[in-house]
Design a protein around this motif. Structure first.
Motif, PDB file in Angstrom:
ATOM      1  N   LYS A   4     -27.316  66.622  18.733  1.00  0.00           N
ATOM      2  CA  LYS A   4     -26.850  67.532  19.777  1.00  0.00           C
ATOM      3  C   LYS A   4     -26.473  66.778  21.050  1.00  0.00           C
ATOM      4  O   LYS A   4     -25.437  67.030  21.649  1.00  0.00           O
ATOM      5  CB  LYS A   4     -27.913  68.574  20.089  1.00  0.00           C
ATOM      6  N   GLY A   5     -27.316  65.864  21.488  1.00  0.00           N
ATOM      7  CA  GLY A   5     -27.034  65.098  22.693  1.00  0.00           C
ATOM      8  C   GLY A   5     -26.730  65.995  23.874  1.00  0.00           C
ATOM      9  O   GLY A   5     -27.421  66.983  24.126  1.00  0.00           O
ATOM     10  N   LEU A   6     -25.678  65.673  24.600  1.00  0.00           N
ATOM     11  CA  LEU A   6     -25.267  66.460  25.768  1.00  0.00           C
ATOM     12  C   LEU A   6     -24.216  67.514  25.430  1.00  0.00           C
ATOM     13  O   LEU A   6     -23.713  68.191  26.324  1.00  0.00           O
ATOM     14  CB  LEU A   6     -24.711  65.525  26.850  1.00  0.00           C
ATOM     15  N   SER A   7     -23.899  67.672  24.153  1.00  0.00           N
ATOM     16  CA  SER A   7     -22.876  68.647  23.783  1.00  0.00           C
ATOM     17  C   SER A   7     -23.284  70.050  24.227  1.00  0.00           C
ATOM     18  O   SER A   7     -24.459  70.408  24.191  1.00  0.00           O
ATOM     19  CB  SER A   7     -22.609  68.627  22.273  1.00  0.00           C
ATOM     20  N   GLY A   8     -22.304  70.788  24.697  1.00  0.00           N
ATOM     21  CA  GLY A   8     -22.546  72.150  25.151  1.00  0.00           C
ATOM     22  C   GLY A   8     -22.944  72.241  26.614  1.00  0.00           C
ATOM     23  O   GLY A   8     -22.890  73.310  27.209  1.00  0.00           O
ATOM     24  N   LYS A   9     -23.364  71.143  27.211  1.00  0.00           N
ATOM     25  CA  LYS A   9     -23.725  71.162  28.634  1.00  0.00           C
ATOM     26  C   LYS A   9     -22.453  71.187  29.475  1.00  0.00           C
ATOM     27  O   LYS A   9     -21.445  70.591  29.126  1.00  0.00           O
ATOM     28  CB  LYS A   9     -24.553  69.928  28.995  1.00  0.00           C
ATOM     29  N   GLU A  10     -22.528  71.864  30.602  1.00  0.00           N
ATOM     30  CA  GLU A  10     -21.369  71.993  31.487  1.00  0.00           C
ATOM     31  C   GLU A  10     -21.180  70.769  32.378  1.00  0.00           C
ATOM     32  O   GLU A  10     -20.058  70.409  32.709  1.00  0.00           O
ATOM     33  CB  GLU A  10     -21.504  73.241  32.364  1.00  0.00           C
ATOM     34  N   LYS A  11     -22.299  70.154  32.792  1.00  0.00           N
ATOM     35  CA  LYS A  11     -22.216  68.999  33.691  1.00  0.00           C
ATOM     36  C   LYS A  11     -23.534  68.255  33.674  1.00  0.00           C
ATOM     37  O   LYS A  11     -24.513  68.696  33.074  1.00  0.00           O
ATOM     38  CB  LYS A  11     -21.864  69.440  35.102  1.00  0.00           C
ATOM     39  N   LEU A  12     -23.547  67.128  34.369  1.00  0.00           N
ATOM     40  CA  LEU A  12     -24.722  66.284  34.471  1.00  0.00           C
ATOM     41  C   LEU A  12     -24.798  65.815  35.915  1.00  0.00           C
ATOM     42  O   LEU A  12     -23.807  65.339  36.471  1.00  0.00           O
ATOM     43  CB  LEU A  12     -24.557  65.085  33.530  1.00  0.00           C
ATOM     44  N   SER A  13     -25.955  65.951  36.536  1.00  0.00           N
ATOM     45  CA  SER A  13     -26.123  65.476  37.908  1.00  0.00           C
ATOM     46  C   SER A  13     -25.942  63.961  37.956  1.00  0.00           C
ATOM     47  O   SER A  13     -26.197  63.264  36.976  1.00  0.00           O
ATOM     48  CB  SER A  13     -27.517  65.831  38.433  1.00  0.00           C
TER      49      SER A  13
END
Length: 144
Positions: A47-56
């Motif tokens: 899954k990793g960062l998939s689906g996330k909108e952004k990263l600080s």
């Protein structure tokens, strides 16, 4: 007895809250520190960062593998570009900068380390260059 139990639970909550037990894991590269989410099992790693909108800017995801190998990454389901930093032990072995999500109907490029790696750090695109990260640089890990 109920009041005593509640008071005891509150005391324990504040005791644990202020302890190192809940200090988040970090990856430190030079004078830059990233609070990291850990992906150390196959489900989290897929899954990793998939689906996330952004990263600080001061956040990342750290993939931890059982043994050094030639691991491959792709951008399936990603919504923002990242830098991919392959690490073996505590040294950077490869950096892919500004890796963008694929466009619709585009095949997924594969990003693989040419050297053995046992960890991968994903951070916002452009930070590796902005902060001057280099292959061979030491990475420190805290609270893993």
């Amino acid at each position: 007895i109920g009041i005593i139990a509640v008071l005891l639970l509150l005391f324990l909550f504040f005791l644990i809250k202020d302890s190192d037990l809940i200090t988040p894991p970090k990856a430190v590269l030079g004078d830059r520190s990233f609070t990291v989410a850990i992906a150390d099992n196959s489900e989290e790693q897929m899954k990793g960062l998939s689906g996330k909108e952004k990263l600080s800017k001061d956040r990342g995801m750290l993939f931890i593998f059982e043994k050094p190998d030639y691991y491959s990454f792709w951008m399936k389901g990603m919504k923002f570009p990242i830098d991919i930093v392959f690490i073996n032990g505590n040294k950077i072995v490869k950096i892919y900068e500004n890796v963008s999500p694929p466009k619709e109907n585009e095949s997924l490029p594969i990003y693989q380390t040419p050297n053995l790696a046992d960890k991968v750090l994903e951070i916002n695109a452009g930070l590796a260059r902005q902060y001057g990260f280099k292959e061979g640089q030491t990475v420190k890990f805290e609270n893993l």
